[in-house]
Scaffold this motif. Structure first.
Motif, PDB file in Angstrom:
ATOM      1  N   PHE A 230       0.838  -1.190   0.000  1.00 34.36           N
ATOM      2  CA  PHE A 230       0.000   0.000   0.000  1.00 34.36           C
ATOM      3  C   PHE A 230       0.878   1.246   0.000  1.00 34.36           C
ATOM      4  O   PHE A 230       1.962   1.259   0.560  1.00 34.36           O
ATOM      5  CB  PHE A 230      -0.990  -0.003   1.153  1.00 34.36           C
ATOM      6  CG  PHE A 230      -0.386  -0.074   2.516  1.00 34.36           C
ATOM      7  CD1 PHE A 230      -0.275  -1.291   3.168  1.00 34.36           C
ATOM      8  CD2 PHE A 230       0.057   1.062   3.158  1.00 34.36           C
ATOM      9  CE1 PHE A 230       0.275  -1.359   4.424  1.00 34.36           C
ATOM     10  CE2 PHE A 230       0.604   1.006   4.426  1.00 34.36           C
ATOM     11  CZ  PHE A 230       0.722  -0.212   5.059  1.00 34.36           C
ATOM     12  N   ARG A 258     -11.111   2.328  -2.427  1.00 36.46           N
ATOM     13  CA  ARG A 258     -11.593   3.410  -1.554  1.00 36.46           C
ATOM     14  C   ARG A 258     -12.657   4.280  -2.205  1.00 36.46           C
ATOM     15  O   ARG A 258     -12.555   4.619  -3.380  1.00 36.46           O
ATOM     16  CB  ARG A 258     -10.422   4.300  -1.183  1.00 36.46           C
ATOM     17  CG  ARG A 258      -9.288   3.565  -0.554  1.00 36.46           C
ATOM     18  CD  ARG A 258      -8.120   4.483  -0.332  1.00 36.46           C
ATOM     19  NE  ARG A 258      -7.045   3.767   0.297  1.00 36.46           N
ATOM     20  CZ  ARG A 258      -6.113   3.100  -0.362  1.00 36.46           C
ATOM     21  NH1 ARG A 258      -6.127   3.104  -1.671  1.00 36.46           N
ATOM     22  NH2 ARG A 258      -5.174   2.460   0.267  1.00 36.46           N
ATOM     23  N   ARG A 329      -8.277  -7.631  -4.234  1.00 37.25           N
ATOM     24  CA  ARG A 329      -9.575  -7.499  -3.550  1.00 37.25           C
ATOM     25  C   ARG A 329     -10.571  -8.468  -4.160  1.00 37.25           C
ATOM     26  O   ARG A 329     -11.468  -8.967  -3.504  1.00 37.25           O
ATOM     27  CB  ARG A 329     -10.102  -6.071  -3.686  1.00 37.25           C
ATOM     28  CG  ARG A 329      -9.175  -5.042  -3.185  1.00 37.25           C
ATOM     29  CD  ARG A 329      -8.999  -5.152  -1.674  1.00 37.25           C
ATOM     30  NE  ARG A 329      -7.742  -4.560  -1.285  1.00 37.25           N
ATOM     31  CZ  ARG A 329      -6.742  -5.206  -0.713  1.00 37.25           C
ATOM     32  NH1 ARG A 329      -6.861  -6.474  -0.414  1.00 37.25           N
ATOM     33  NH2 ARG A 329      -5.631  -4.594  -0.413  1.00 37.25           N
TER      34      ARG A 329
ATOM     35  N   LEU B 316      -3.908  -4.606   6.231  1.00 35.39           N
ATOM     36  CA  LEU B 316      -5.240  -4.437   5.641  1.00 35.39           C
ATOM     37  C   LEU B 316      -5.715  -3.005   5.811  1.00 35.39           C
ATOM     38  O   LEU B 316      -6.327  -2.430   4.916  1.00 35.39           O
ATOM     39  CB  LEU B 316      -6.235  -5.410   6.273  1.00 35.39           C
ATOM     40  CG  LEU B 316      -5.967  -6.883   5.988  1.00 35.39           C
ATOM     41  CD1 LEU B 316      -7.026  -7.748   6.641  1.00 35.39           C
ATOM     42  CD2 LEU B 316      -5.947  -7.146   4.492  1.00 35.39           C
ATOM     43  N   GLY B 318      -3.922  -0.309   5.925  1.00 40.35           N
ATOM     44  CA  GLY B 318      -3.196   0.539   4.975  1.00 40.35           C
ATOM     45  C   GLY B 318      -3.772   0.456   3.577  1.00 40.35           C
ATOM     46  O   GLY B 318      -3.706   1.419   2.815  1.00 40.35           O
ATOM     47  N   TYR B 319      -4.353  -0.696   3.247  1.00 43.66           N
ATOM     48  CA  TYR B 319      -4.945  -0.827   1.918  1.00 43.66           C
ATOM     49  C   TYR B 319      -6.301  -0.123   1.810  1.00 43.66           C
ATOM     50  O   TYR B 319      -6.828   0.056   0.731  1.00 43.66           O
ATOM     51  CB  TYR B 319      -5.118  -2.298   1.546  1.00 43.66           C
ATOM     52  CG  TYR B 319      -3.862  -2.934   1.004  1.00 43.66           C
ATOM     53  CD1 TYR B 319      -3.259  -2.428  -0.148  1.00 43.66           C
ATOM     54  CD2 TYR B 319      -3.279  -4.022   1.619  1.00 43.66           C
ATOM     55  CE1 TYR B 319      -2.114  -3.003  -0.659  1.00 43.66           C
ATOM     56  CE2 TYR B 319      -2.125  -4.607   1.115  1.00 43.66           C
ATOM     57  CZ  TYR B 319      -1.551  -4.087  -0.018  1.00 43.66           C
ATOM     58  OH  TYR B 319      -0.424  -4.652  -0.537  1.00 43.66           O
ATOM     59  N   ILE B 320      -6.882   0.219   2.945  1.00 43.49           N
ATOM     60  CA  ILE B 320      -8.196   0.867   2.888  1.00 43.49           C
ATOM     61  C   ILE B 320      -8.096   2.360   3.166  1.00 43.49           C
ATOM     62  O   ILE B 320      -8.742   3.165   2.517  1.00 43.49           O
ATOM     63  CB  ILE B 320      -9.172   0.231   3.912  1.00 43.49           C
ATOM     64  CG1 ILE B 320      -9.187  -1.283   3.774  1.00 43.49           C
ATOM     65  CG2 ILE B 320     -10.567   0.788   3.712  1.00 43.49           C
ATOM     66  CD1 ILE B 320      -9.791  -1.987   4.954  1.00 43.49           C
TER      67      ILE B 320
END
Lengths: 576, 461
Positions: A230, A258, A329, B316, B318-320
């Motif tokens: 990320f 997001r 995802r 997880l 950080g990915y959101i």
């Protein structure tokens, strides 16, 4: 149609009895008619995944069959749309249920009331084959939507065909056997659309990004993966590619990402100008936004829905780019459904069929001769979000087996704010060889030579840096110090590219080539100077070197670059 | 009168299994009476034969004799404007001795997803007065920016400082702070409450406290209640809401505990496979909606087990989330506060909130340049440790010094020091001015001419 009964509800998974539906058929669950799909049949029970929130659903509620699998509606009116994962237009949903998405809403993928002007391209008596155009609709100012006989039908001689304004439900042509054709047809999203023949990917997909085009180029109809932890810039990279890639249609699938990012994209796309035509980029885009908090089953479907629309435009003879952010995802959605189904898990809890599903998806890419006669392509750029930034995890590994281009994002580069943070040593493109002739013919005979020289310098630089870490750079021989300096120039002046700078964000092939050529010229001058005994400090402090850094920020760069090169020539001649 | 069932077949950890019931809805609210006690739970799995209920207040004291009634409705949060200033438990009951909330509205705590097409793009700059955030990892309204920290680091102080100092430039608007404590110690909770009281922040705060000794299952409710309250304040009452929740790690532990009790197939490190989706449902409730005045900005705090950023919880998250602020043990040991390591920190929405019209036109360039040399300086520290400072080239020495000064002057600041964005940029320029001008390759010449102290002071003369 049978009506069954809910037996059990647990999360997005429902078990029902009394159904006759087949695998992957669409069914409507509960009093509210929640859109769902059959994903398993066991004994008299159907196992159903629900695309919407199941809170409040009880055993005993009805389950209605629709008799068809999940389909995409294909016809004019798809472009500029913003869909959720099951092709429901989000602005329509907002009209119906307000700012928060509620349940049980059924909306058509395209507008069934709008009239489009249909212009026939065949006439009465002509024999049309499946996939062949029967007419055209000007869907957007620059996109001509071809109305085709649906694939996998029979086709035949045209008995009647009408020009004029019609909705997508009205008949525009009738075949001899009585088949009525409209401007819309439906296609099951999990099935690839047929083509006449797949073609070799021999044309590069221009992205205007130096590190991509210059080092690791993607071909039209090719597949690429962008894995990165990320914050390494996957999304910015995907959005940059969508903006600048020289394709006709862009399909952006935001799969489990997001909401604010999607808002940013939806805000930006309509304002962005297509660099080739000056028209808004949105006019040739389709966006699927199934954010991470939207139902997980619809996330799983979004990739297929997106792919089906991409193939549909390919079938008209267009070049399409599908970006999927992020395939991890999607894989997680499979894992989540798999674990709820109590399937035996494979590696890291992912289902054993993960590799097969990924393969199916990437195989739907390609350049092809389409049934319509022309050529079209679907290129895929899939972002992968490896857990913990660890590339050995199953989604990355299974993806790498399928894709031909690998852009490895590197968090070390991100931390230095080096963008695009594509690692130049780990990344690769397997289209290198096949695209070489194109670059030689269309840009410069030296394209490949320069590329290899630059890559060799970077490779050498990596080895030297290890030594530098031990002894410091002053301890190196002078020519190696020059190599370090040249590598630094390639990295900072050429590989780094600002997506936010109005000029630097897009770099044409010619400019890419000229800039690299100039840096290599500096290297040649510098090596000559070292031979003549001139000190490294003198060589690295020529002002023209710093001037070269800013050439990439100029739109009309050619006269400036020529000046810098002339200056460089003079400065090196003056060195003693 | 709803039917009561005394058909419990099994009690296992936080779960109760009931058979032979009427058809019960998934996620329905359940009331369980045992003796004089009333406990609440939620349906996790509903079928003809058996219903699985998770009990929020813990299953202690329940027996096969306990009476279960299904309310026919999902869990709803009572809300009214009077909720501001209250201290509630992790399950929404008053904890401050005050009366129950008299509801004006009842809201489903599950919360529906905001339609992406209805979202407004967040771009209003929030000044936190902290250089490492404002200058290099700018926060904007509607963002979710977690603090990744470790045990024993001053993340709570930083969160409090942000809650105290955060403001939009040049406008006074109604705003509120929601504080959700999940599994933190009583002492930590006191620290937060004392600070809220000291600064008068409690008057515009809603506090949800689930302490370390409260039932773990209750923690699953806490952020949902907090966010439902946030949505009410933001989108019904037009307030700008800042929601801080600490500690997300405890929340995830509860999820794992529930997963294990249900004998689910575990994902990474035993956490449930749906943890990403579950976290996303919380985090994604941040944002701004077109045509509505309010906003929700989130500051989740999580402690990384073993300071490991690749652990599933920070990974997880950080990915959101839209970036992260990383608290560094190394900087903390050097005595620097706030010990924010800017290198792995990131604000994804920074670009839309800075520059002309938001902060200042040179902001991006200055930030990039600071980053580049701080990162390089850090790499050089490793080298200097091996070959000695003397063996470095002149340029490298400058960069190394830059990194040290950057930590002391830019990163380091007082716990009550509220720096304006312009102060922050000035410190940045002062540090960059110690480097030769030719080294400022990331900054446009026109900004150098305008803001570089050398030229700026000349212009003043």
């Amino acid at each position: 149609m049978e009506v069954g009964k809910v037996k059990r509800v647990a999360g997005p998974l429902v078990q029902a009895v009394g159904l006759k539906a087949s695998m992957y058929d669409l069914v409507l669950v509960g009093e509210e008619g929640l859109m769902s799909e059959v994903i398993g049949i066991s004994g008299n029970k159907h196992i159903i995944q629900v695309y919407e929130d199941t809170g409040g659903v009880r055993p005993g509620e009805p389950v209605k069959e629709t008799g068809a699998p999940l389909v995409a509606q294909l016809g004019p009116g798809i472009l500029t749309q913003i869909y959720d994962g099951i092709q429901r237009p989000l602005p329509k949903l907002a009209e119906m249920s307000g700012d928060f998405i509620s349940r049980g809403l059924f909306v058509d993928g395209i507008d069934h009331k709008k009239k489009w002007e249909f212009k026939p391209v065949v006439k009465k008596g002509d024999v049309v084959k499946p996939g062949q155009s029967i007419g055209e609709v000007q869907e957007q100012l620059l996109i001509n939507h071809k109305i085709m006989v649906p694939p996998r039908t029979k086709g035949g001689a045209i008995k009647e065909i009408y020009g004029g304004n019609f909705t997508v439900d009205e008949t525009v042509a009738v075949l001899e056997d009585g088949t009525k054709l409209t401007m819309m047809h439906k296609w099951p999203v999990r099935q690839a659309r047929p083509v006449t023949e797949k073609l070799a990917p021999t044309i590069p997909l221009r992205t205007g990004q130096r590190v991509v085009d210059g080092f690791f180029s993607l071909a039209k109809g090719g597949t690429a993966a962008i894995p990165g932890g990320f914050g390494t810039g996957k999304t910015v990279m995907q959005q940059t590619l969508s903006k600048w890639a020289d394709v006709d249609i862009v399909i952006y699938v935001g799969c489990g990402e997001r909401g604010n990012e999607m808002a940013d994209l939806l805000h930006e796309f309509p304002e962005l100008q297509d660099p080739r035509t000056g028209r808004p980029l949105m006019e040739r885009s389709i966006v699927y936004a199934n954010t991470s908090n939207m139902p997980v089953a619809a996330r799983e479907a979004s990739i297929y829905t997106g792919m089906t629309t991409a193939e549909y435009y390919r079938d008209m003879g267009y070049d399409c780019l599908m970006t999927a952010d992020s395939t991890s995802r999607w894989a997680e959605a499979m894992r989540e459904m798999g674990s709820r189904l109590e399937e035996m898990p494979g590696e890291e809890g992912y289902p054993a069929y993960l590799g097969a599903r990924l393969a199916d998806f990437y195989e739907r890419a390609g350049r092809a001769e389409v049934l319509n006669g022309g050529q079209g392509s679907v290129s895929i750029v899939g972002a992968v979000s490896p857990a913990g930034g660890d590339f050995t995890e199953p989604v990355t590994q299974n993806t790498l087996r399928m894709v031909k281009v690998f852009w490895a994002l590197d968090s070390k580069l991100t931390q230095r704010r080096h963008f695009p943070s594509i690692n130049w040593l780990d990344s690769y493109s397997l289209y290198d060889q096949i695209l070489e002739p194109w670059f030689v013919e269309n840009v410069s005979p030296d394209w490949n030579k320069n590329k290899r020289r630059a890559m060799n310098i970077l490779q050498e630089n990596a080895e030297l840096e290890e030594i530098v870490m031990l002894v410091g750079s002053d301890a190196l021989p002078e020519d190696q110090q020059i190599t370090l300096e040249v590598a630094r120039m390639i990295i900072n002046f050429w590989l780094a590219q600002s997506a936010f700078h109005p000029v630097d964000t897009f770099c044409p092939y010619k400019k890419q080539f000229d800039l690299l050529e100039a840096i290599l010229k500096y290297r040649d001058y510098a090596f000559d100077a070292v031979q003549k005994g001139i000190s490294v400090a003198q060589i690295t402090s020529v002002p023209s070197k710093d001037a070269l850094a800013k050439v990439r920020l100029e739109a009309e760069y050619e006269p400036i670059l020529a000046k810098v090169l002339a200056q460089m020539d003079a400065e090196f001649k003056a060195l003693k | 009168m709803t039917k009561e069932y005394k058909t419990i077949t099994e009690i296992s950890g936080p779960l109760v299994f009931v058979e032979k019931t009427e058809p019960v809805g998934y996620m329905e609210l359940v009331e369980i009476r045992t003796g004089g006690d009333l406990k609440r739970g939620q349906v996790l799995d509903s079928s003809d034969e058996i219903v699985v209920i998770q009990v929020f207040e813990g299953t202690g004291g329940l027996s096969k004799e306990s009476a279960i009634s299904f309310t026919g409705d999902v869990i709803k949060m009572p809300l009214s404007p009077n909720i501001v200033g209250r201290v509630l438990s992790g399950s929404g009951k008053p904890r401050d001795g005050g009366p129950e909330i008299v509801p004006e509205v009842l809201r489903d705590i599950a919360g529906a997803a905001i339609n992406p097409a209805s979202r407004e793009k967040p771009r209003a700059f929030i000044q936190t007065g902290i250089s490492t955030i404002d200058g290099t990892n700018t926060l904007v309204r509607g963002q979710k920016l977690p603090i990744f920290s470790g045990a024993g680091l001053p993340h709570n102080d930083l969160a409090l400082q942000i809650a105290r100092q955060a403001k939009a430039l040049g406008e006074a608007e109604s705003f509120a702070v929601i504080f959700c404590a999940m599994g933190i110690t009583n002492e930590e909770a006191q620290h937060f409450l004392a600070d809220f009281e000291r600064t008068g922040a409690l008057e515009r705060a809603v506090v949800f406290l689930n302490l370390a000794d409260d039932p773990a299952v209750e923690r699953i409710l806490t952020p949902r209640l907090g966010l439902t309250t946030a949505e009410y304040l933001a989108f019904d009452l037009d307030m700008h809401v800042l929601i801080i929740y600490t500690d997300m790690t405890n929340y995830c532990e509860s999820l794992r505990q529930m997963g294990a009790a249900r004998e689910e197939v575990p994902g990474r490190r035993g956490y449930p496979g749906y943890m990403y989706t579950d976290l996303a449902i919380q985090y994604e409730r941040a944002g701004i909606i077109k045509g509505r005045k309010g906003s929700i900005t989130q500051f989740p705090i999580l402690t990384m087990p073993g300071d490991d950023i690749t652990h599933p919880i920070p990974d997880l998250s950080g990915y959101i989330t839209e970036g992260q602020i990383l608290i560094s043990r190394e900087l903390h040991r050097k005595g620097i506060y706030p010990p924010v390591d800017i290198r792995p920190s990131l604000s994804r929405l920074m670009n839309s909130g800075i520059g002309k019209g938001h902060t200042r036109e040179d902001h991006r360039a200055v930030s990039d340049q600071l980053y580049a040399y701080y990162a390089e300086g850090n790499d050089l520290r490793g080298l200097a440790a091996i070959v000695g400072k003397e063996a470095l080239s002149e340029r490298d020495k400058l960069v190394l010094e830059f990194a040290d000064k950057f930590e002391k002057r830019f990163v380091n600041q007082g716990r009550d020091e509220d720096r304006s964005i312009f102060d922050t940029l000035q410190i940045g320029w002062d540090l960059l001015a110690d480097l030769p001008e030719a080294m400022l390759t990331r900054i446009d010449d026109k900004f150098i001419k305008q803001y570089h102290p050398k030229y700026a002071s000349a212009a003043k003369k």
